[in-house]
Scaffold this motif. Structure first.
Motif, short mmCIF file in Angstrom:
data_model
loop_
_atom_site.label_atom_id
_atom_site.label_comp_id
_atom_site.label_asym_id
_atom_site.label_seq_id
_atom_site.Cartn_x
_atom_site.Cartn_y
_atom_site.Cartn_z
N THR A 49 -49.32 -12.83 44.09
CA THR A 49 -50.25 -13.61 44.92
C THR A 49 -51.65 -13.02 44.83
O THR A 49 -51.82 -11.80 44.97
N GLU A 102 -54.60 -14.42 46.46
CA GLU A 102 -55.40 -14.55 47.66
C GLU A 102 -55.07 -13.42 48.65
O GLU A 102 -53.91 -13.22 49.03
N THR A 103 -56.11 -12.71 49.06
CA THR A 103 -55.90 -11.49 49.85
C THR A 103 -55.15 -11.76 51.15
O THR A 103 -54.21 -11.04 51.50
N SER A 104 -55.57 -12.82 51.89
CA SER A 104 -54.94 -13.05 53.20
C SER A 104 -53.45 -13.38 53.05
O SER A 104 -52.61 -12.93 53.82
N LYS A 105 -53.15 -14.15 51.99
CA LYS A 105 -51.73 -14.49 51.75
C LYS A 105 -50.93 -13.25 51.40
O LYS A 105 -49.81 -13.06 51.85
#
Lengths: 292, 503
Positions: free
Chosen positions: B445, B447-450
């Protein structure tokens, strides 16, 4: 080492008791040894559990509850020293018995029968004896693994050549005596001659040497556990206690001072006693030894 | 005649002596001595072990490096472009970078390096494994292809084990490269006296800022008292791996001491053997041990209790909970699990981590107190220990981890992925298909927040399942002399950098 021929008359019952014929140093050694023996036999019943930990009470100084203070895990130091005397004396005695029995059999057989067996055994024992004892013990424990039995064998193995040599040399001299020749002429078997005619003549020197070897064995066993091999470091054994207290030497000196003192006193008492025993058994020789 | 000669000589000697005094200060301030605890067989970056990374930092350059916040930032890479599908990384290199032997650090050299590590079996292989292909697009441009999106690639390439080697030197030296390394870091390798020291000197052709010290000598001093003595006598400038007591003594002797977060110490529990295959027993073990008392009394305060499988300074690491000391609850859980008499085997290392043997004994004491009969086996020889653990007859054994990349992927892969069950370092045979899926998702993954959410879930799930007896994060201590003006100690790794890091 007392490896020369040593034959003396058996101690007669009518003479004053052997303890009173001992020099005072020997008696002091004997008294101290009795203290350790008492601690080994009955101590664990009188002191708190040597393995009960209580981290809240860790590294305390002496108090009415813990006479010598506590160790890093809050275990009672006195209880551990006392429990250690049982283990140390047990290792010392068992290892020496092991050495006497195996060494005695090898020494007497090779000394009495001679021949190829003698040559091989003598060379083998000579090889073993040049190794420092601790090296042999380390080797055995590394190969055989941890555990009390293995430590006893490892320490005992070190004593085997010491006794083998003593018995071998003495047997060589005795087997040419008239009474042995007479026994042989009467048809006694080799084993019988060794057991009933040679063994009694060697007993005295074996006893003295064995006493010294007990002290030596205790020291080697403590060294082994100090190095962290052999007995589980959890065991209340003096050498293991020294090892685990080592890093606290400047802050909590009692962690190394008491086990160290215990080792020293145990070895000293046995040495003094053994020395006294030699005087009792062979006064002539020991006097000579003092002069020279 | 004789008299004049005498005057001449003494004048010369005096002048020389003055020059020596004047020159000595800056010259000696430029040569520093670092005390390490043990030697390593090779300086090849594809190997790991002990304090090897500390030497690797200084000799080897890398495509990415860590900044002071332990974020992977461009180092040799001048600019990067990641393709739309996140599977192709096009890297443009700095134009002026040179290896210590004068050859250029170009796209061909990068390809050579990645191919070399992927063809080996060394510890560095896992770092490059996501890379499926390397293409040279131009002399200064290289493209790295991955099978799945792999955002941790930057962190992997910033690891000390991802150091770049000079292709010319590798070809010329073959197996001897490891003892005569040639790379492109701020210091070049000078000599190695086996058993004693490794000498390095400042590489003037370095592409980055000028290194602060003219020479760094890494010396091997296993004995802690000797390291202390050398620091007190001001005969060394940096010394690693002191315990809390030595730190106090050094401070009392007016030596500067820095605290660093060390490794996470844990006890892995065995999912294959009873009774630790029961969740309630694993939880009971966690409740039975007083972590805080152990830290206070056995570690003398040098640690903090672990509250997750991932340490807080690694990407995504955050507390998941805490099994407080509650022997009553432990007993109740054991009763519920129907465990009345159990024999546990606890394996611990001896003298690998600070007071590790004593900690093992203390844990056994706590377990006995709740009715779990525990046998303690302490082993001083690491290779023998790993061998023994591999036989799988343990109930619990001690292990530690530290993050050299700042990314959790490698850690959770190695410790919890079912493909590692029964092997290093999942000897406890933790197997959970959901966790496997989450681990794979986390790795791919972008995307950092994901990603944070995924690692958060992994940590919570693992914490609840109690695959470890959660213990503590150690605190380490290093001593520094006044000569040390430039030093950077990052949160994750235990070893300092003696030159300025990229921003």
């Amino acid at each position: 080492m007392a490896s020369s021929i040593l034959v003396s008359a058996p101690i007669e019952a009518k003479r004053p008791g052997w303890l009173s014929r001992m020099p005072w140093t020997g008696r002091v050694g004997f008294a101290l040894l009795m203290v350790f023996a008492f601690a080994a036999l009955f101590g664990p019943m009188l002191t708190p559990d040597a393995y009960l930990q209580s981290l809240a009470d860790a590294l305390q100084g002496p108090s009415s509850r813990h006479w010598l203070g506590t160790d890093q895990l809050g275990r009672d130091l006195l209880a551990r020293i006392v429990a250690g005397s049982r283990i140390s004396l047990m290792i010392g005695l068992s290892a020496t018995v092991f050495g006497v029995v195996i060494g005695g059999v090898i020494g007497s057989l090779s000394g009495y029968f001679g021949g190829l067996f003698d040559t091989i055994m003598t060379r083998f024992m000579d090889t073993l004896i040049v190794f420092p004892g601790i090296l042999i013990a380390l080797m055995v424990v590394t190969v055989a693994g941890e555990g009390l039995t293995n430590v006893i064998i490892a320490v005992g193995l070190r004593a085997v050549p010491v006794f083998a040599r003593l018995v071998h040399n003495s047997t060589l001299a005795i087997r040419e005596r008239e009474y042995i020749v007479a026994a042989r002429a009467a048809g006694a078997s080799g084993a019988r001659i060794i057991w009933t005619h040679i063994r009694p003549a060697l007993m005295n020197s074996i006893v003295v040497l064995a006493a010294l070897e007990v002290a030596h064995s205790i020291l080697v066993a403590a060294t082994l556990s100090f190095l962290g091999v052999g007995i589980s470091p959890e065991t209340a054994e003096w050498g293991a206690m020294l090892n685990s207290g080592r890093t606290y030497i400047f802050r909590q000196g009692q962690l190394v001072i008491y086990p160290g003192l215990a080792i020293m006193l145990a070895v000293l008492s046995i040495n003094l006693f053994a020395d006294g025993l030699r005087t009792v058994i062979d006064p002539r020789r020991s006097k000579g030894a003092h002069i020279s | 005649m004789a008299r004049r000669e005498w005057t001449w000589t003494s004048a010369l000697a005096l002048a020389g002596f003055t020059a020596l005094i004047a020159g000595a200060q800056p010259a000696s301030a430029q040569n520093i001595k670092v005390l390490l605890t043990s030697e390593f067989p090779t300086l090849d970056p594809s190997e790991t072990g002990g304090e090897l990374p500390m030497v690797l930092y200084h000799i080897y350059c890398r495509l990415y490096s860590f900044n002071d916040k332990m974020e992977a930032v461009s180092d040799l890479v001048a600019s990067e472009t990641v393709s739309e599908d996140q599977k192709t990384w096009t890297l443009k290199l700095r134009p002026n970078a040179k290896f210590h032997d004068g050859t250029p650090v170009d796209a061909e050299a990068i390809k050579f390096n990645i191919d070399r590590v992927l063809a080996q079996k060394g510890s560095a292989r896992i770092l490059f494994q996501p890379i499926t292909d390397v293409k040279v697009l131009a002399p200064d441009t290289v493209a790295l292809m991955t099978k799945e999106p792999y955002p941790a690639l930057r962190n992997n390439l910033a690891s000390p084990n991802a150091g770049l080697v000079s292709p010319k030197a590798v070809t010329a030296l073959g197996d001897r490269f490891g003892v005569q390394p040639v790379s492109c870091g701020p210091y070049s390798f000078a000599s190695w006296t086996r058993g004693t020291s490794i000498q390095t000197s400042r590489f003037d052709g370095f592409y980055g800022p000028k290194a602060p010290y003219a020479q760094i000598s890494f010396q091997f001093v296993p004995d802690v008292s000797t390291r202390m003595f050398l620091m007190q006598r001001k005969e060394a400038d940096v010394a690693l791996r002191f315990g809390p007591q030595e730190a106090k003594e050094l401070q009392a002797a007016k030596v500067k001491v820095n605290e660093i977060n060390g490794r996470t110490i844990l006890y892995q529990l065995n999912y294959k053997l009873a009774p630790t295959n029961d969740l309630r027993v694993r939880q009971a073990i966690n409740y039975a041990v007083d972590k805080e008392a152990i830290i206070k009394n056995v570690l003398l305060g040098s640690g903090t209790p672990s509250k997750s499988v991932i340490a807080s300074d690694t990407f995504g690491g955050r507390p998941s909970g805490y099994y407080e000391y509650n022997p009553e609850k432990a007993k109740a859980l054991l009763k519920e699990a129907g465990v009345t008499s159990a024999k546990l085997k606890l394996y611990a290392t001896q003298n690998r981590y600070y007071n590790d043997g004593l900690v093992g004994q203390a844990i056994a004491g706590y377990l006995r107190a709740v009715g779990l009969d525990t046998e303690v086996i302490l082993m001083g020889d690491w290779a023998g220990y790993v061998d023994r653990i591999g036989k799988g007859d343990f109930s619990l054994y001690t292990l530690s981890w530290g993050s050299s990349t700042g990314d959790p992927d490698r850690i959770v892969q190695a410790l919890f992925h079912s493909s590692r069950a029964g092997q290093t370092w999942n000897f406890g045979s933790f197997i959970d298909k959901n966790i496997d899926k989450l681990i794979e998702e986390g790795a791919a993954t972008v995307e950092t927040s994901k990603r944070l959410a995924i690692y958060g879930e992994i940590q919570d799930k693992l914490f609840a399942d109690a695959p470890w007896l959660f213990m503590y994060r150690t605190t380490g201590y290093m001593a520094l002399s006044d000569k040390i003006t430039t030093i950077h100690t990052l949160e994750g790794p235990e070893f300092p950098y003696l030159f300025d890091l990229p921003k």
